[in-house]
Design an enzyme around this catalytic site. Sequence first.
Site, PDB file in Angstrom:
ATOM      1  N   ASP A  12      28.834  -7.145 -17.047  1.00 55.01           N
ATOM      2  CA  ASP A  12      29.522  -8.441 -17.095  1.00 55.01           C
ATOM      3  C   ASP A  12      30.106  -8.796 -18.471  1.00 55.01           C
ATOM      4  O   ASP A  12      29.936  -9.925 -18.950  1.00 55.01           O
ATOM      5  CB  ASP A  12      28.565  -9.551 -16.647  1.00 55.01           C
ATOM      6  CG  ASP A  12      28.031  -9.346 -15.251  1.00 55.01           C
ATOM      7  OD1 ASP A  12      28.367  -8.329 -14.624  1.00 55.01           O
ATOM      8  OD2 ASP A  12      27.235 -10.184 -14.784  1.00 55.01           O
ATOM      9  N   HIS A  95      32.368 -20.079 -13.164  1.00 60.11           N
ATOM     10  CA  HIS A  95      32.639 -18.925 -14.024  1.00 60.11           C
ATOM     11  C   HIS A  95      33.016 -17.729 -13.167  1.00 60.11           C
ATOM     12  O   HIS A  95      32.597 -17.603 -12.029  1.00 60.11           O
ATOM     13  CB  HIS A  95      31.410 -18.592 -14.888  1.00 60.11           C
ATOM     14  CG  HIS A  95      30.214 -18.184 -14.087  1.00 60.11           C
ATOM     15  ND1 HIS A  95      29.386 -19.108 -13.463  1.00 60.11           N
ATOM     16  CD2 HIS A  95      29.700 -16.958 -13.779  1.00 60.11           C
ATOM     17  CE1 HIS A  95      28.426 -18.464 -12.812  1.00 60.11           C
ATOM     18  NE2 HIS A  95      28.594 -17.163 -12.987  1.00 60.11           N
ATOM     19  N   LYS A 126      29.855  -8.005  -8.104  1.00 59.82           N
ATOM     20  CA  LYS A 126      28.630  -8.633  -7.603  1.00 59.82           C
ATOM     21  C   LYS A 126      28.826 -10.143  -7.509  1.00 59.82           C
ATOM     22  O   LYS A 126      29.768 -10.694  -8.103  1.00 59.82           O
ATOM     23  CB  LYS A 126      27.437  -8.295  -8.496  1.00 59.82           C
ATOM     24  CG  LYS A 126      27.532  -8.781  -9.939  1.00 59.82           C
ATOM     25  CD  LYS A 126      26.419  -8.198 -10.777  1.00 59.82           C
ATOM     26  CE  LYS A 126      26.408  -8.714 -12.200  1.00 59.82           C
ATOM     27  NZ  LYS A 126      26.060 -10.131 -12.328  1.00 59.82           N
ATOM     28  N   CYS A 171      21.579 -11.416 -16.252  1.00 60.92           N
ATOM     29  CA  CYS A 171      22.128 -10.255 -15.546  1.00 60.92           C
ATOM     30  C   CYS A 171      21.695  -8.920 -16.148  1.00 60.92           C
ATOM     31  O   CYS A 171      21.440  -7.961 -15.416  1.00 60.92           O
ATOM     32  CB  CYS A 171      23.648 -10.360 -15.491  1.00 60.92           C
ATOM     33  SG  CYS A 171      24.193 -11.820 -14.554  1.00 60.92           S
TER      34      CYS A 171
END
Length: 218
Positions: A12, A95, A126, A171
């Site tokens: 990410d 986001h 994801k 994450c």
Amino acid sequence: MPSALKALLLVDIQYDFLPPQGTLAVPDGRTILPHIYELLEHAEQYEVIVASVDWHPIGHISFASTHSRPPFTEISVPKLYGEGKTVTQMLWPEHCVQGTHGSQIEQGVQTRLDALDPKKVVYIRKGTHIDVDAYSAFSDNDYTIFTPLAKVLYQRGISEVEVAGLALDYCVKYTAIDSRKFGFRTRLLKKCTKAVDSACEADVLDSLQGKWEVIVVE
């Protein structure tokens, strides 16, 4: 004896997680970028490089705006396929909404990924289901929907995984935990990650090393 095949998981590294303009910017998140660039410039050490992205639909269950609640509060939400059960959900600012600038991988990272053999790079989306959040690059938070990541790693013969990206306490942490659950020797590259809450960094690292036997590389 042949050396173990390694994968690099970049979690990410998207504009919405980067200061100063990201809607969910991780403090000091940009300081990891030179280290990420260096890894990608020595990509020959990896059999495969995986870049995960949050890829949320409008109205995602994790958005505070979806529930008309303030960000950074917790509520109970229905568990997907849970037959009346609920789970705790942290609410975030909107986001990484699908197709927005904030959902894009940071340009320096993307440019270096684009320069590699396309067969070496795999992208994982994801958080795509509107009704369940997904911190890990392997699965949603309830383990009801799995990404192709584990299959990709098994098919490539990977035995060791190195994890980097944002954010350490969400994450990255859950990706590292799931990497261990799927049986991969897992190394967390400390200088290549930052936490949303820096005060919890030591506890996160201690838990990963102790309970989950993740190797933390300084």
